[in-house]
Design a protein around this motif. Structure first.
Motif, mmCIF file in Angstrom:
data_model
loop_
_atom_site.group_PDB
_atom_site.id
_atom_site.type_symbol
_atom_site.label_atom_id
_atom_site.label_comp_id
_atom_site.label_asym_id
_atom_site.label_seq_id
_atom_site.Cartn_x
_atom_site.Cartn_y
_atom_site.Cartn_z
ATOM 1 N N THR A 1 -18.001 13.968 1.765
ATOM 2 C CA THR A 1 -18.249 12.785 0.936
ATOM 3 C C THR A 1 -19.142 13.138 -0.254
ATOM 4 O OG1 THR A 1 -20.063 12.077 2.386
ATOM 5 C CG2 THR A 1 -17.886 11.111 2.795
ATOM 6 N N ASP B 1 -7.290 8.902 -0.855
ATOM 7 C CA ASP B 1 -6.359 8.308 0.098
ATOM 8 C C ASP B 1 -6.073 9.254 1.260
ATOM 9 O OD1 ASP B 1 -6.200 5.941 -1.266
ATOM 10 O OD2 ASP B 1 -4.135 6.214 -1.981
ATOM 11 N N THR C 1 0.788 4.177 -2.808
ATOM 12 C CA THR C 1 0.569 5.577 -2.452
ATOM 13 C C THR C 1 1.687 6.465 -2.986
ATOM 14 O OG1 THR C 1 -0.663 4.903 -0.492
ATOM 15 C CG2 THR C 1 0.156 7.162 -0.541
ATOM 16 N N LEU D 1 -14.873 9.378 8.297
ATOM 17 C CA LEU D 1 -15.193 9.976 6.997
ATOM 18 C C LEU D 1 -16.675 9.808 6.674
ATOM 19 C CD1 LEU D 1 -14.163 11.366 4.429
ATOM 20 C CD2 LEU D 1 -13.594 9.116 3.521
ATOM 21 N N LYS D 2 -17.276 8.727 7.154
ATOM 22 C CA LYS D 2 -18.707 8.482 6.901
ATOM 23 C C LYS D 2 -19.576 9.597 7.473
ATOM 24 C CE LYS D 2 -18.097 3.709 7.789
ATOM 25 N NZ LYS D 2 -18.591 2.556 8.513
ATOM 26 N N HIS E 1 0.828 -1.207 0.000
ATOM 27 C CA HIS E 1 0.000 0.000 0.000
ATOM 28 C C HIS E 1 0.868 1.265 0.000
ATOM 29 C CE1 HIS E 1 -3.681 2.237 0.366
ATOM 30 N NE2 HIS E 1 -3.150 2.938 1.347
ATOM 31 N N LEU F 1 -8.994 9.215 3.628
ATOM 32 C CA LEU F 1 -9.054 7.974 4.403
ATOM 33 C C LEU F 1 -8.017 7.961 5.515
ATOM 34 C CD1 LEU F 1 -9.697 5.379 1.564
ATOM 35 C CD2 LEU F 1 -11.254 6.002 3.415
ATOM 36 N N VAL F 2 -6.815 8.451 5.218
ATOM 37 C CA VAL F 2 -5.776 8.503 6.245
ATOM 38 C C VAL F 2 -6.144 9.523 7.328
ATOM 39 C CG1 VAL F 2 -3.376 9.196 6.676
ATOM 40 C CG2 VAL F 2 -3.923 7.684 4.756
ATOM 41 N N LYS F 3 -6.629 10.677 6.909
ATOM 42 C CA LYS F 3 -6.932 11.739 7.877
ATOM 43 C C LYS F 3 -8.141 11.430 8.751
ATOM 44 C CE LYS F 3 -7.865 16.519 8.530
ATOM 45 N NZ LYS F 3 -7.082 17.635 8.684
ATOM 46 N N PHE F 4 -9.214 10.919 8.140
ATOM 47 C CA PHE F 4 -10.461 10.749 8.887
ATOM 48 C C PHE F 4 -10.778 9.306 9.262
ATOM 49 C CE2 PHE F 4 -11.188 14.587 6.228
ATOM 50 C CZ PHE F 4 -11.234 15.513 7.267
ATOM 51 N N GLY F 5 -10.206 8.347 8.550
ATOM 52 C CA GLY F 5 -10.506 6.943 8.839
ATOM 53 C C GLY F 5 -12.003 6.684 8.744
ATOM 54 N N GLY F 6 -12.527 5.951 9.722
ATOM 55 C CA GLY F 6 -13.946 5.630 9.743
ATOM 56 C C GLY F 6 -14.845 6.833 9.951
#
Length: 194
Positions: free
Chosen positions: A82, A65, A20, A75-76, A16, A68-73
């Motif tokens: 979004t 990417d 990246t 982000l939802k 990964h 996803l790295v900054k907010f993780g889960g």
């Protein structure tokens, strides 16, 4: 991680990381060259649109990417953010669909102005979505980054000249207009107009 397999974890993790790093360099390279280095089909009249879609796609992947790295889960729970990603992805898809239809229908010369208008509009919408995403990611120097993004934009949208040309084409009866509007309901009388 669950099976305590350090070797498998390292392989997945460093795979990964490699992806990246490649994505970062690809995005920077395509941004600096405005997409000119993207590999595309050897198609003269639409090549530039393929290049810009490749550039936009790489930028979208990198911004995804980062989110996803900054907010993780979490982000939802970032509905507006979004939504901007969804806008960019939708316009990437629609731009691709425009080019595919043009290819599938035999690259008719009379359709090229419609392709140009659609692609300029789609790329402009992607650009607007990116401009809304960047401030949400909290990059340092985001003011400078926003200015660079606007200066090095994908498209300003269809020009007035192209808008006028499309309007004139739509007013001319014929096979092309019929083909493009074949699934549009046209009333036959005043009762159907209501």
């Amino acid at each position: 991680i669950e099976s305590n397999n350090v070797k498998a974890f390292d392989k997945a993790f460093f795979g990964h990381v490699k992806h990246t790093v490649q994505l970062v360099f690809r995005t920077i390279l395509l941004s600096l060259t405005r997409g000119h280095l993207a590999l595309t089909p050897l198609v003269k009249d639409t090549k530039r649109y393929y290049q810009k879609l490749s550039w936009a796609s790489a930028s979208f992947a990198l911004l995804s990417d980062v989110a996803l790295v900054k907010f993780g889960g979490a982000l939802k729970r970032k509905g507006a953010l979004t939504g901007h990603y969804a806008d960019a992805l939708s316009w990437l898809y629609l731009g691709t669909a425009v080019l595919k239809r043009y290819e599938d229908e035999g690259r008719k010369k009379e359709d090229l102005p419609y392709v140009q208008w659609s692609m300029n509009y789609a790329l402009n919408q992607i650009q607007k979505a990116f401009e809304k995403i960047l401030p949400e990611l909290g990059f340092p120097f985001k003011g400078v980054l926003s200015k660079i993004t606007k200066i090095n934009g994908l498209s300003d949208g269809p020009s007035t000249k192209l808008n006028n040309h499309i309007a004139r084409l739509e007013q001319e009866p014929g096979e092309q207009r019929n083909r493009l509007t074949e699934n549009v309901f046209i009333p036959n009388n005043k009762e159907e107009q209501l």
